[in-house]
Design an enzyme around this catalytic site. Structure first.
Site, PDB file in Angstrom:
ATOM      1  N   THR A 243       0.831  -1.207   0.000  1.00 20.25           N
ATOM      2  CA  THR A 243       0.000   0.000   0.000  1.00 20.25           C
ATOM      3  C   THR A 243       0.863   1.254   0.000  1.00 20.25           C
ATOM      4  O   THR A 243       2.029   1.221   0.401  1.00 20.25           O
ATOM      5  CB  THR A 243      -0.874   0.046   1.273  1.00 20.25           C
ATOM      6  OG1 THR A 243      -0.008   0.125   2.410  1.00 20.25           O
ATOM      7  CG2 THR A 243      -1.753  -1.188   1.384  1.00 20.25           C
TER       8      THR A 243
ATOM      9  N   SER B  49       9.973   3.129   0.669  1.00 23.12           N
ATOM     10  CA  SER B  49      10.019   2.277  -0.515  1.00 23.12           C
ATOM     11  C   SER B  49      10.626   3.007  -1.711  1.00 23.12           C
ATOM     12  O   SER B  49      10.737   4.234  -1.732  1.00 23.12           O
ATOM     13  CB  SER B  49       8.580   1.846  -0.832  1.00 23.12           C
ATOM     14  OG  SER B  49       8.481   1.187  -2.055  1.00 23.12           O
TER      15      SER B  49
ATOM     16  N   THR C  96       7.943   2.712   5.065  1.00 24.51           N
ATOM     17  CA  THR C  96       9.180   1.920   4.947  1.00 24.51           C
ATOM     18  C   THR C  96      10.189   2.539   3.990  1.00 24.51           C
ATOM     19  O   THR C  96      11.196   1.914   3.675  1.00 24.51           O
ATOM     20  CB  THR C  96       8.865   0.497   4.445  1.00 24.51           C
ATOM     21  OG1 THR C  96       8.191   0.595   3.178  1.00 24.51           O
ATOM     22  CG2 THR C  96       8.003  -0.265   5.427  1.00 24.51           C
TER      23      THR C  96
ATOM     24  N   TYR D 294      21.296  -4.966  -5.276  1.00 23.54           N
ATOM     25  CA  TYR D 294      20.237  -5.817  -4.730  1.00 23.54           C
ATOM     26  C   TYR D 294      20.703  -7.265  -4.820  1.00 23.54           C
ATOM     27  O   TYR D 294      20.834  -7.813  -5.904  1.00 23.54           O
ATOM     28  CB  TYR D 294      18.975  -5.577  -5.558  1.00 23.54           C
ATOM     29  CG  TYR D 294      17.688  -6.112  -5.006  1.00 23.54           C
ATOM     30  CD1 TYR D 294      17.441  -7.483  -4.968  1.00 23.54           C
ATOM     31  CD2 TYR D 294      16.695  -5.257  -4.554  1.00 23.54           C
ATOM     32  CE1 TYR D 294      16.238  -7.975  -4.477  1.00 23.54           C
ATOM     33  CE2 TYR D 294      15.486  -5.738  -4.067  1.00 23.54           C
ATOM     34  CZ  TYR D 294      15.266  -7.094  -4.026  1.00 23.54           C
ATOM     35  OH  TYR D 294      14.077  -7.581  -3.550  1.00 23.54           O
TER      36      TYR D 294
ATOM     37  N   GLU E 267       7.580   3.465  10.135  1.00 24.49           N
ATOM     38  CA  GLU E 267       7.083   2.114  10.438  1.00 24.49           C
ATOM     39  C   GLU E 267       6.054   2.091  11.578  1.00 24.49           C
ATOM     40  O   GLU E 267       6.064   1.175  12.405  1.00 24.49           O
ATOM     41  CB  GLU E 267       8.253   1.181  10.789  1.00 24.49           C
ATOM     42  CG  GLU E 267       9.260   1.029   9.666  1.00 24.49           C
ATOM     43  CD  GLU E 267      10.349  -0.006   9.959  1.00 24.49           C
ATOM     44  OE1 GLU E 267      10.083  -0.967  10.681  1.00 24.49           O
ATOM     45  OE2 GLU E 267      11.471   0.164   9.434  1.00 24.49           O
ATOM     46  N   GLY E 268       5.204   3.090  11.620  1.00 25.77           N
ATOM     47  CA  GLY E 268       4.146   3.102  12.626  1.00 25.77           C
ATOM     48  C   GLY E 268       4.568   3.611  13.984  1.00 25.77           C
ATOM     49  O   GLY E 268       3.727   3.710  14.885  1.00 25.77           O
TER      50      GLY E 268
ATOM     51  N   VAL F 104      -0.174   6.576  12.774  1.00 29.04           N
ATOM     52  CA  VAL F 104      -0.690   5.815  11.634  1.00 29.04           C
ATOM     53  C   VAL F 104      -0.926   6.751  10.453  1.00 29.04           C
ATOM     54  O   VAL F 104      -1.720   7.696  10.541  1.00 29.04           O
ATOM     55  CB  VAL F 104      -2.019   5.109  11.999  1.00 29.04           C
ATOM     56  CG1 VAL F 104      -2.504   4.262  10.829  1.00 29.04           C
ATOM     57  CG2 VAL F 104      -1.846   4.261  13.258  1.00 29.04           C
TER      58      VAL F 104
END
Lengths: 573, 573
Positions: free
Chosen positions: A232, A241, A239, A493, A290-291, A295
């Site tokens: 999401t 992303s 995070t 990666y 990360e919370g 939220v």
């Protein structure tokens, strides 16, 4: 062996089942990646079994192992929640959106790291959320945040559940009630400011949800992480992303222009701004949090018009060094392509091994390369993505062609790129397949300045091999690609895999993972480029951002969340 | 009237005097902007006096006012510092680098806002630093940070002293010893990682210092704020600066890839990384922190090869709306120019009024425009900067030409751009000139999404005019330009000026400033795009980032600096 639906059809890769019919929110398999009924198979991939045999010593010629875990064999701890709190939660979101059944609680316990999958397959469930709540709007989220503080409960926000850094599980010894706050009902694109290229998107919108809603209006966020189908936008922000087209569209930290967060101090509202000079950036504190600061309920994201043209071209390089140097040169162009990616020889072999058949063209090409003196075991596959106006795409292609030539590479056209574009989200299914066969695989990714990349690469490959050697794993596998280029560096990666047979896989994994992560830090790279800290990477945080940096972060968390109610134990312990 | 050296020679615009011969560190005038002996004059600018008469009602035809303030008339409070602390400071940096003389203490009291200048000209010095220390390396900075905590002293880092948001002055009622930490001795480019385009630069390096050192090696940071000649890279980071070429090179927050900070918890070391996923960004907490989290000692900055070609072209638009729309279209090009800037009609008039003479070409041009139906009182001057390879610059010029045409504009070549490039750092001198004549001028700048820019512009102009009306100031002046374009919005930069005559200028300034700042917030814009919060903008912080955002920031400061020793009262009170 019954053949499940192939992962070659990513358009089917959306969950259809739900644990909460009232909410309509769908989740991944409780025991693995993606959709029930979809799994990796190699029936039509003739090179796959030989590759796996050579890479990790696994013989796939025998009988397929029995199907996965039976939920009824799990022992799920009973929920611990007071009637008062349950009543209050129901009062906020409605009884139908407060779920205490075992399976949804287990689904909300872990992400999808190899550690998570191994634990769940072995029934290792020391602490499971006591209740899952599905809020329907921002106000309900804030009220649950306030409830959690008032009741001294633990609150863990849940997006798609795709993270692989241990950002979700409750601490094993947590004695307080643990609420998993599933954001799945908040899945709408609220509006698009077409003049500004800004969309307000609810935090629980998964990748395909929000892209479908935006594409209809002619827009895209341009954020396509590997987890896209099951993650999401709130999770992306929480995070840090990065999507595979970040060279053009930026990381989520660039894309996120404003954000709304339900915090212990009330609603945090950061209005969308192109840039601002308001002290330490609270926006950049929410990114990656990360919370732990509350939220995330909505994101104001940069959106772009769907491009006139979009193409991914494939190239081969004789060595990984040549590929890295070419990616560096491409990153210095006056305007950047959308994707720069080059696999090392190992990953190139893996990619070729997952192809359905070898085309005549490929056979001819490889013969040509051999005649030119290439060692096919060392050659590296690269993808470069272009998008924009037709003229822009043509100009960029021409510029990249020059660079490829300079580094002794060869263009091989659109075919492999189309395949990559279709299959890019499917790799995690292979991990579940391997687990069935007693093989463990996971990833570690990082970023470093260009000057450090070769050291990071070679030393990390060596570190992984050394770890395998110490563990007596022979052969163990590690492969790598460069993706996400920036002015000053890029992401590397790594994917690693090994067969554990009768041994406990988790301690083995930990040795390899630790060797790779420590190599990152020792070579000037970061603990993660886009997978967050969670619990999996927190042992390296102090080395990465220095002890003073970790102390600042701990101070921030303690100041905002003095009761340690919000996803405790993540990022810093 | 004796004519001082003209500001038309920005190459002379470097201070030569120093208050601390041992350090070699040079400062601006204690009473105004820039270099002693350099000042604005209008002898060779025939349109200037008529413009000023019309704009603010000031008659410049009379005798020039007497020269500026006499330092000997100031009453400077005696320094309050214990012998022990003084001895300890001397032990760290050497006796010659601990200065308690009046003039250097006064120089280190204020920045260069109109409030600062008015206060210093009126001898309003409620609290002056007790001592100025000049550390020579990072270790000395950390030791002074530790000393300040141990002695419960206040420590205020000082870069170039150019800020205009009240980020420097000690709180009026501060009873503890106040140390001004002058970073001027740390002015070196330590090294350049040529493979990565990253330079390690000491925090006290001023713009020209670091560009000279980098240019010699063929590199540039590409960061050119208006304060460039008198500000430091540490100051840029501490205030979230943005340079006029930010469209290409980014804001300082983009340019800063790593940073070293002496904090109360020891040295914070954030290694240079292109991108990272290590939780809330500590780097982005240091950016904009104005000394509240410690003292920035070095910055790892992105650097770029000096471009093959660099050109600034000028254009006229018939209206500001047309100019704004053109800038927006330019920002959406596949690759961006380095500068997008358009002045409103008022600022265009101001710029034309500071020209030395009207060229024949300009006279002809304006006649052509009039014949085309342009109202010369409404036309707007724009600059667009291009840099890169010759082919890239040519392509961008062609793309911009199309956009200019679409919006009814007209290109007028390189001449005005060359002038702009040479004079871009001189405007602050005009403010000191005006003060001599009883006129006050300052700036407020902001950023907002493209969809809000016209509202921000028109409503802010109205708000300023309304403020003037309430104050009985007629005429009062306000003008604006757009600069710094982003995908989702841009910066609007307002300059306002008025004649206060016999009235106390500060309360008048406050009414106008307040009206402008509140208009920003009310119209979806931010309190500042690149001038920081300081004390001047802190009344709007809670409205900008919401009360929860301000609470998070206060929590961060209290956690990192529990004794409130580091530049207290800035950003949040």
């Amino acid at each position: 062996m019954t053949t499940p639906p192939s992962t070659d059809r990513p358009d089917t890769d959306r969950p259809t089942a739900t644990h909460n019919p009232a909410s309509g929110v769908k989740h991944m398999k409780w025991w693995g990646w993606g959709v029930e009924g979809v799994a990796f198979h190699f029936d039509d991939k003739p090179k796959f079994a030989p590759f796996v045999k050579q890479a990790v010593g696994l013989d796939l010629s025998g009988e397929a192992p029995p199907a996965s875990v039976d939920f009824s064999t799990l022992t799920v701890p009973a929920p611990k929640i007071s009637d008062d709190l349950l009543t209050e939660l129901r009062g906020v979101v409605g009884s139908e959106n407060v779920i205490s059944d075992d399976e949804p609680r287990v689904v909300h316990t872990y992400g999808k790291s190899i550690r998570d999958l191994l634990r769940i397959r072995s029934g290792d469930l020391p602490r499971v959320p006591d209740v899952v709540a599905y809020p329907g709007d921002e106000d309900e989220v804030q009220r649950i945040v306030d409830l959690a503080v008032a009741a001294d409960a633990v609150l863990i926000p849940f997006g798609g559940g795709s993270n692989i850094s241990g950002s979700l599980q409750p601490p094993a010894g947590e004695t307080r009630t643990v609420i998993s706050l599933d954001m799945g009902r908040l899945n709408k694109v609220l509006d698009v400011d077409e003049d500004s290229g800004l969309a307000r998107i609810q935090a629980g919108a998964q990748g395909p949800d929000l892209e479908e809603q935006l594409n209809k209006r002619g827009w895209t966020v341009g954020h396509f992480p590997d987890s896209f189908n099951h993650s999401t936008i709130g999770g992306w922000v929480a995070t840090r992303s990065s999507g595979m087209q970040s060279d053009k569209f930026g990381d989520i930290s660039d894309i996120t222009r404003g954000v709304r967060v339900a915090t212990p101090s009330g609603p945090l509202v950061l209005r969308p701004l192109p840039s601002t000079s308001t002290g330490p950036s609270v926006r950049e504190m929410i990114l990656g949090s990360e919370g732990r600061l509350g939220v995330i309920t909505a994101v104001s994201a940069q959106v772009h018009r769907l491009p006139e043209e979009r193409v991914i071209l494939a190239y081969f390089y004789p060595t990984f060094d040549a590929g890295l140097e070419a990616m560096h040169d491409i990153s210095l162009l006056d305007s950047r392509p959308s994707i720069t990616r080059v696999s090392d020889a190992g990953e190139t072999g893996f990619t070729l091994a997952t192809a359905k058949k070898t085309s005549v063209g490929q056979t001819v090409l490889f013969k040509v390369l051999q005649r030119r003196g290439w060692d096919l075991d060392k050659m590296c596959l690269s993808f470069v993505g272009f998008e924009g106006t037709k003229a822009h795409v043509a100009r960029q292609q021409a510029a990249v062609k020059e660079i490829v030539k300079k580094h002794g590479g060869m263009g091989v056209g659109k075919g492999p790129g189309v395949l990559y574009d279709q299959k890019k989200f499917d790799t995690p299914y292979i991990r579940d397949f391997l687990l069935d066969w007693g093989g463990a695989a996971d990833v570690s990714e990082t970023a470093a300045p260009w000057s450090r990349l070769k050291d990071v690469y070679y030393n990390t490959i060596d570190a992984a091999k050394q770890a395998y050697k110490e563990l007596g794993i022979d052969p163990g596998w590690v492969m790598c690609h460069l993706s996400h280029s920036y002015h000053s560096g890029a992401c590397l990666y790594f994917t690693f895999a090994f067969v554990y047979g009768d041994r406990d896989p988790l301690p083995l994994y930990e040795v390899v993972k630790k060797a790779i992560q420590q190599s990152f830090i020792d070579n000037g790279a970061t603990l993660s480029h886009h997978h967050a800290v969670g619990t999996e990477h927190s042992p390296w945080l102090s080395q990465d951002i220095s002890p003073a940096g970790e102390k600042i972060m701990k101070g921030l968390f303690a100041a905002v969340d003095p009761g340690s109610n919000f996803n405790p134990g993540k990022i810093t312990s």
